[in-house]
Design an enzyme around this catalytic site. Structure first.
Site, PDB file in Angstrom:
ATOM      1  CE1 TYR A 161       1.502   1.150   5.365  1.00 17.35           C
ATOM      2  CE2 TYR A 161      -0.364  -0.357   5.279  1.00 17.35           C
ATOM      3  CZ  TYR A 161       0.232   0.771   5.794  1.00 17.35           C
ATOM      4  OH  TYR A 161      -0.411   1.515   6.747  1.00 17.35           O
ATOM      5  CE  LYS A 206     -11.202 -10.912 -20.616  1.00 19.28           C
ATOM      6  NZ  LYS A 206     -12.415 -10.103 -20.723  1.00 19.28           N
ATOM      7  CG  ASP A 231     -15.526 -11.211 -19.756  1.00 17.71           C
ATOM      8  OD1 ASP A 231     -14.641 -12.089 -19.793  1.00 17.71           O
ATOM      9  OD2 ASP A 231     -15.297 -10.028 -19.446  1.00 17.71           O
ATOM     10  CD  GLU A 289       2.803  -8.831  -4.948  1.00 17.83           C
ATOM     11  OE1 GLU A 289       3.543  -9.575  -4.268  1.00 17.83           O
ATOM     12  OE2 GLU A 289       2.574  -7.647  -4.651  1.00 17.83           O
ATOM     13  N   GLY A 306       0.842  -1.192   0.000  1.00 17.08           N
ATOM     14  CA  GLY A 306       0.000   0.000   0.000  1.00 17.08           C
ATOM     15  C   GLY A 306       0.874   1.237   0.000  1.00 17.08           C
TER      16      GLY A 306
END
Ligand code: XMP
Length: 514
Positions: free
Chosen positions: A83, A370, A227, A171, A55
């Site tokens: 953070y 997605k 989608d 990540e 953050g």
């Protein structure tokens, strides 16, 4: 849904969705919640683990995003990232300070792989750092399990309480063994078995949809995009001919796209559903005649779409359910963690719910990212060219033709774009570029073809790489590919005598042209 759950607590970091995606790649279901979510609510969800994201704040400043000490006393494993790592130390009595210099970029880190967090990770590995503050003193009971030249606590653990802190970002892909670290946390430390799989998702959804819909009638606006296609097929698998799909061809689709969508979903295709194709090309061209202002064009296309859909819906009469292809990033971005059931008008069918007479909305993909939607698509047997379709804007070629849109210009850009896509595929580059297309500039210039002077249009080619479509870099296409595309467009598409390659990044440019 009785799944093992990991909760990602969002402190406003730019990678929060990425953290969740990486956890899901470990076959563990996770959801994102805001840092100010009630602790009792989190506890009630019975998560197997909790991850605190990065953050922008400094945890020692007044008013900074924070969490309560009790979060670390639930007996649930917690992993703090960047953070989140600093906050964990701060809340538990350690000290976080501002460093003299910011540590940023790819950094060599030395990890202690006796820690379960780094089990199987190379001792000297590369991580992605992005921080100003650093952990100057760990909280009681912690030990450092990773260091870099500038960061004495690049990771820390209190194994006894199952609390872990990582200063860098596992990540992001730049952290070479980051996925392994997250896997170690969710599958090892939290003990998740990995029960989040797309094949069982399809089965469960089909069952749930059948129960919900009963004998009801269902309506879906199908755009041919990933989608809405996946949502439609899921529904058709569940309720078959109780589903009606309306596909509006606004004449601004890519070359042959309308026919391709019809081939898959129409009567010749393999799905048993009621498919209605509305050929509304002329209506759209008429409305767009003489209009060159970009926002006006977008508005006209959006409004006309709703009008056409409304007319079709009226013919069908009242339905019980309306299907929307909302996906998890839409949910997160519209008010964290499913707390607010905001129905976004972000879809190609902006504002649709108001104009159709229905009782309830079904959003079968609202928990999926997605890449998971694509997996479901493959699982359902949808053709790969639809499943891996690149993003295509609702207003279609209307915003890839600068200035007035005419049927003639649509044909030019469709033909040029088809050649471009074909050559990208031939060169084996399709999987390496996130979005690429041809646009028709409004520029006409002098050229010479054979012995003749020409005065024709310039086509612009665009190709970008991006993670989130908020920022993007122009892709460095091989010169030979650009030359081949150029020569084919000039030779095969009439009214084009020049091809330009757009090297602008976003910002300052946008991905689309209008
Ligand atoms: P820009 O041009 O804003 O595009 O950099 C970012 C991404 O969004 C897509 N895009 C749209 N998608 N309706 C959509 O469904 C729209 O009106 C629209 N405008 C842009 C664009 O293709 C890119 O992927």
């Amino acid at each position: 849904m009785n799944k093992e759950l990991v909760i990602v607590i969002d402190f406003g970091g730019q990678y929060n969705q990425l953290v969740a995606r990486r956890v899901r790649e470990c076959n563990v279901y996770c959801e994102i919640y805001s840092y100010n979510t009630d602790l009792a609510k989190i506890k009630a969800m019975n998560p197997k683990g909790i991850i605190l994201t990065g953050g922008p704040s400094s945890c020692y400043e007044e008013g900074a995003a924070t969490c309560s000490k009790e979060l670390f006393e639930l007996g649930i494993p917690v992993l703090g990232l960047c953070y989140g790592a600093q906050l964990m130390m701060h809340v538990l009595g350690g000290r976080v300070e501002r460093a003299a210099v910011r540590e940023y970029g790819k950094t060599e880190v030395k990890v202690d792989n006796t820690s379960p967090l780094f089990s199987g990770v190379t001792e000297n590995t590369i991580c992605w750092m992005s921080h100003f503050d650093y952990i100057a003193k760990m909280a009681a009971g912690f030990r450092a399990v990773a260091v870099t030249d500038n960061c004495p606590v690049a990771a820390a653990e209190c194994a006894e309480r199952k609390l872990y802190a990582i200063q860098f970002h596992p990540e992001v892909l730049h952290t070479v063994e980051g996925s392994k670290m997250l896997y170690n946390f969710v599958r090892g430390i939290c003990g998740c078995s990995g029960d989040w799989r797309m094949d069982s998702f399809v089965e469960e959804q089909v069952k749930a949809i059948r129960e919900k819909v009963g004998n009801g009638r269902v309506l879906c606006a199908l755009s041919g995009g990933v989608d809405s296609s996946v949502a439609a097929v899921l529904l058709s698998k569940a309720v078959g001919e109780q589903l009606t799909c309306v596909f509006v061809d606004h004449g601004l689709l890519r070359k042959n796209e309308g026919d391709e969508v019809e081939a898959v979903f129409g009567s010749a295709g393999s799905y048993k559903l009621n498919f209605i194709r509305v050929n509304a090309q002329e209506r759209f061209y008429e409305k767009l005649a003489g209009v060159s202002e970009p926002e006006r064009k977008r508005k006209i296309i959006g409004e006309e779409f709703i009008r056409v859909f409304e007319e079709e819906a009226k013919k069908i009469g009242a339905v019980d359910f309306l299907v929307q292809g909302t996906i998890y990033p839409d949910v997160v971005e519209s008010g964290l963690g499913g707390e607010s059931a905001v129905i976004k008008s972000h879809h190609n069918v902006g504002g649709l719910p108001d104009c159709v007479d229905f009782k309830e909305i079904i959003e079968p993909l609202r928990n999926l990212f997605k890449d998971e939607v694509r997996k479901v698509g493959l699982e359902l047997g949808i053709p790969e060219h639809l499943v891996f379709r690149q993003p295509f804007p609702g207003p279609g070629l209307g915003i890839r033709i600068i200035g007035e849109v005419t049927a003639e210009k649509v044909k030019v850009v469709q033909d040029a774009d088809a050649i471009y896509r074909e050559e990208i595929a031939n060169a084996g580059l399709a999987g390496n570029i996130n979005q690429y297309f041809a646009a028709l500039t409004n520029m006409r210039s002098v050229g010479v073809m054979g012995d003749e002077r020409t005065y024709d249009y310039a086509i612009a080619l665009r190709a970008v790489n991006t993670i989130d479509f908020m920022t993007a870099e122009a892709a460095q296409l091989p010169w030979e590919v650009l030359q081949k595309v150029t020569s084919r467009i000039i030779n095969e598409v009439s009214h084009v005598n020049r091809v330009l390659y757009d090297v602008t990044s976003k910002p300052p440019g946008t991905i689309e042209f209008e």
